[in-house]
Design a protein around this motif. Structure first.
Motif, PDB file in Angstrom:
ATOM      1  N   SER A   1       0.863  11.564   0.891  1.00 13.15           N
ATOM      2  CA  SER A   1      -0.060  11.741   2.003  1.00 13.15           C
ATOM      3  C   SER A   1      -0.429  13.210   2.109  1.00 13.15           C
ATOM      4  CB  SER A   1       0.587  11.267   3.310  1.00 13.15           C
ATOM      5  OG  SER A   1      -0.224  11.604   4.405  1.00 13.15           O
ATOM      6  N   TYR A   2      -1.694  13.495   1.951  1.00 15.58           N
ATOM      7  CA  TYR A   2      -2.209  14.865   2.058  1.00 15.58           C
ATOM      8  C   TYR A   2      -1.816  15.481   3.391  1.00 15.58           C
ATOM      9  CZ  TYR A   2      -5.790  18.557   1.788  1.00 15.58           C
ATOM     10  OH  TYR A   2      -6.459  19.752   1.739  1.00 15.58           O
ATOM     11  N   ARG A   3      -1.783  14.672   4.432  1.00 13.52           N
ATOM     12  CA  ARG A   3      -1.427  15.141   5.777  1.00 13.52           C
ATOM     13  C   ARG A   3       0.054  14.946   6.088  1.00 13.52           C
ATOM     14  NH1 ARG A   3      -6.653  13.148   6.250  1.00 13.52           N
ATOM     15  NH2 ARG A   3      -8.110  14.663   7.106  1.00 13.52           N
ATOM     16  N   GLY A   4       0.826  14.622   5.094  1.00 14.68           N
ATOM     17  CA  GLY A   4       2.247  14.408   5.307  1.00 14.68           C
ATOM     18  C   GLY A   4       2.496  13.194   6.190  1.00 14.68           C
ATOM     19  N   ALA A   5       3.563  13.248   6.970  1.00 13.32           N
ATOM     20  CA  ALA A   5       3.939  12.130   7.828  1.00 13.32           C
ATOM     21  C   ALA A   5       2.913  11.853   8.918  1.00 13.32           C
ATOM     22  CB  ALA A   5       5.304  12.391   8.448  1.00 13.32           C
ATOM     23  N   GLU A   6       1.999  12.765   9.141  1.00  6.16           N
ATOM     24  CA  GLU A   6       0.962  12.588  10.159  1.00  6.16           C
ATOM     25  C   GLU A   6      -0.206  11.731   9.670  1.00  6.16           C
ATOM     26  OE1 GLU A   6       1.425  13.574  13.335  1.00  6.16           O
ATOM     27  OE2 GLU A   6       3.395  14.118  12.534  1.00  6.16           O
ATOM     28  N   GLY A   7      -0.315  11.507   8.379  1.00  5.48           N
ATOM     29  CA  GLY A   7      -1.412  10.703   7.847  1.00  5.48           C
ATOM     30  C   GLY A   7      -1.332   9.271   8.355  1.00  5.48           C
ATOM     31  N   ALA A   8      -2.453   8.746   8.835  1.00  7.85           N
ATOM     32  CA  ALA A   8      -2.460   7.404   9.424  1.00  7.85           C
ATOM     33  C   ALA A   8      -2.008   6.340   8.417  1.00  7.85           C
ATOM     34  CB  ALA A   8      -3.836   7.070   9.971  1.00  7.85           C
ATOM     35  N   TRP A   9      -2.556   6.378   7.192  1.00 10.64           N
ATOM     36  CA  TRP A   9      -2.189   5.346   6.223  1.00 10.64           C
ATOM     37  C   TRP A   9      -0.697   5.419   5.911  1.00 10.64           C
ATOM     38  CZ3 TRP A   9       0.280   5.953   1.698  1.00 10.64           C
ATOM     39  CH2 TRP A   9       0.274   7.221   1.112  1.00 10.64           C
ATOM     40  N   TYR A  10      -0.138   6.640   5.869  1.00 13.52           N
ATOM     41  CA  TYR A  10       1.286   6.827   5.583  1.00 13.52           C
ATOM     42  C   TYR A  10       2.135   6.227   6.705  1.00 13.52           C
ATOM     43  CZ  TYR A  10       5.766   9.020   4.733  1.00 13.52           C
ATOM     44  OH  TYR A  10       7.103   9.233   4.517  1.00 13.52           O
ATOM     45  N   ARG A  11       1.773   6.518   7.946  1.00 14.97           N
ATOM     46  CA  ARG A  11       2.518   5.965   9.084  1.00 14.97           C
ATOM     47  C   ARG A  11       2.514   4.436   9.038  1.00 14.97           C
ATOM     48  NH1 ARG A  11      -0.816   9.320  12.000  1.00 14.97           N
ATOM     49  NH2 ARG A  11      -1.583   7.511  13.167  1.00 14.97           N
ATOM     50  N   HIS A  12       1.359   3.863   8.724  1.00 16.99           N
ATOM     51  CA  HIS A  12       1.275   2.403   8.633  1.00 16.99           C
ATOM     52  C   HIS A  12       2.121   1.884   7.468  1.00 16.99           C
ATOM     53  CE1 HIS A  12      -1.685   2.337  11.746  1.00 16.99           C
ATOM     54  NE2 HIS A  12      -2.589   2.993  11.033  1.00 16.99           N
ATOM     55  N   ALA A  13       2.115   2.592   6.350  1.00 15.02           N
ATOM     56  CA  ALA A  13       2.878   2.160   5.170  1.00 15.02           C
ATOM     57  C   ALA A  13       4.379   2.190   5.431  1.00 15.02           C
ATOM     58  CB  ALA A  13       2.539   3.044   3.970  1.00 15.02           C
ATOM     59  N   ILE A  14       4.827   3.171   6.192  1.00 12.80           N
ATOM     60  CA  ILE A  14       6.252   3.258   6.516  1.00 12.80           C
ATOM     61  C   ILE A  14       6.649   2.121   7.455  1.00 12.80           C
ATOM     62  CG2 ILE A  14       7.982   4.670   7.731  1.00 12.80           C
ATOM     63  CD1 ILE A  14       7.210   5.624   4.885  1.00 12.80           C
ATOM     64  N   LYS A  15       5.778   1.827   8.399  1.00 15.80           N
ATOM     65  CA  LYS A  15       6.058   0.779   9.386  1.00 15.80           C
ATOM     66  C   LYS A  15       6.030  -0.618   8.763  1.00 15.80           C
ATOM     67  CE  LYS A  15       4.622   1.512  13.526  1.00 15.80           C
ATOM     68  NZ  LYS A  15       3.816   1.671  14.733  1.00 15.80           N
ATOM     69  N   ARG A  16       5.061  -0.865   7.875  1.00 16.43           N
ATOM     70  CA  ARG A  16       4.900  -2.173   7.210  1.00 16.43           C
ATOM     71  C   ARG A  16       4.646  -1.904   5.727  1.00 16.43           C
ATOM     72  NH1 ARG A  16       4.445  -6.735   9.611  1.00 16.43           N
ATOM     73  NH2 ARG A  16       3.059  -7.552   8.025  1.00 16.43           N
ATOM     74  N   PRO A  17       5.710  -1.838   4.933  1.00 20.51           N
ATOM     75  CA  PRO A  17       5.584  -1.395   3.534  1.00 20.51           C
ATOM     76  C   PRO A  17       5.046  -2.435   2.558  1.00 20.51           C
ATOM     77  CG  PRO A  17       7.868  -1.802   4.053  1.00 20.51           C
ATOM     78  CD  PRO A  17       7.105  -2.020   5.324  1.00 20.51           C
ATOM     79  N   ALA A  18       3.917  -2.993   2.901  1.00 16.72           N
ATOM     80  CA  ALA A  18       3.230  -3.928   2.003  1.00 16.72           C
ATOM     81  C   ALA A  18       1.745  -3.654   2.105  1.00 16.72           C
ATOM     82  CB  ALA A  18       3.531  -5.368   2.408  1.00 16.72           C
ATOM     83  N   GLY A  19       1.063  -3.755   0.988  1.00 16.30           N
ATOM     84  CA  GLY A  19      -0.365  -3.501   1.028  1.00 16.30           C
ATOM     85  C   GLY A  19      -1.044  -3.882  -0.263  1.00 16.30           C
ATOM     86  N   VAL A  20      -2.198  -3.264  -0.452  1.00 13.39           N
ATOM     87  CA  VAL A  20      -3.029  -3.529  -1.617  1.00 13.39           C
ATOM     88  C   VAL A  20      -3.561  -2.200  -2.118  1.00 13.39           C
ATOM     89  CG1 VAL A  20      -5.185  -4.611  -2.379  1.00 13.39           C
ATOM     90  CG2 VAL A  20      -3.697  -5.813  -0.783  1.00 13.39           C
ATOM     91  N   VAL A  21      -3.603  -2.057  -3.445  1.00 15.52           N
ATOM     92  CA  VAL A  21      -4.282  -0.910  -4.048  1.00 15.52           C
ATOM     93  C   VAL A  21      -5.398  -1.448  -4.917  1.00 15.52           C
ATOM     94  CG1 VAL A  21      -2.341   0.716  -3.961  1.00 15.52           C
ATOM     95  CG2 VAL A  21      -2.618  -0.768  -5.954  1.00 15.52           C
ATOM     96  N   ARG A  22      -6.449  -0.656  -5.026  1.00 20.23           N
ATOM     97  CA  ARG A  22      -7.526  -1.056  -5.912  1.00 20.23           C
ATOM     98  C   ARG A  22      -8.050   0.144  -6.671  1.00 20.23           C
ATOM     99  NH1 ARG A  22     -11.940  -3.019  -1.374  1.00 20.23           N
ATOM    100  NH2 ARG A  22     -12.480  -0.946  -0.629  1.00 20.23           N
ATOM    101  N   ALA A  23      -8.411  -0.158  -7.898  1.00 21.59           N
ATOM    102  CA  ALA A  23      -9.072   0.774  -8.804  1.00 21.59           C
ATOM    103  C   ALA A  23     -10.302   0.022  -9.284  1.00 21.59           C
ATOM    104  CB  ALA A  23      -8.150   1.141  -9.970  1.00 21.59           C
ATOM    105  N   PRO A  24     -11.255   0.712  -9.886  1.00 24.81           N
ATOM    106  CA  PRO A  24     -12.450  -0.005 -10.344  1.00 24.81           C
ATOM    107  C   PRO A  24     -12.090  -1.247 -11.162  1.00 24.81           C
ATOM    108  CG  PRO A  24     -12.774   2.339 -10.565  1.00 24.81           C
ATOM    109  CD  PRO A  24     -11.330   2.142 -10.172  1.00 24.81           C
TER     110      PRO A  24
END
Length: 129
Positions: free
Chosen positions: A52-75
């Motif tokens: 996280s560029y913003r460290g622990a303050e980054g919104a996506w990071y906070r969400h990832a820590i709280k619920r460690p499941a998601g999706v990544v996409r590349a072209p």
């Protein structure tokens, strides 16, 4: 470093690891995906790492820590992932991978990704097989 996490298969590791950037989304409590966020990614020893560029303050990071499941996409590819804290001792390898891959961005963007604020917010992305 020994990695006992699920392995990336086929062309997924290079497709995501070699991408200039990927997009990540975390899941809401109801399972719906949050909006995707562009992020830098590096591959180290068969695993994918993001910071996280913003460290622990980054919104996506906070969400990832709280619920460690998601999706990544590349072209051309989207994959469900499990999100985990980076292993102790992987910092030097991840730092080196960021330096090698993103050196052309210099101090403006690369240095914050190597600073303690971002380093403490390093996560490993594992395929959710």
């Amino acid at each position: 470093m020994t990695n006992t996490t699920p392995a990336w298969t086929g062309g997924d590791l290079p497709q995501f690891g070699d991408a200039e950037e990927i997009e990540i989304s975390t899941r809401r409590p109801d399972g719906a995906l949050r909006p995707f966020v562009p992020i830098w990614v590096v591959a180290v020893d068969g695993s994918l790492y993001v910071r996280s560029y913003r460290g622990a303050e980054g919104a996506w990071y906070r969400h990832a820590i709280k619920r460690p499941a998601g999706v990544v996409r590349a072209p051309g590819r989207q994959v469900e992932v499990a999100i985990a804290a980076a292993e102790p001792g992987v910092r030097e390898q991840v730092d080196a991978a960021y330096r090698a891959k993103y050196a052309r961005y210099g101090a403006t963007y690369l240095q914050p990704m190597l600073a303690d604020q971002a380093v403490t917010a390093t996560l490993r992305l594992d395929p959710a097989h």
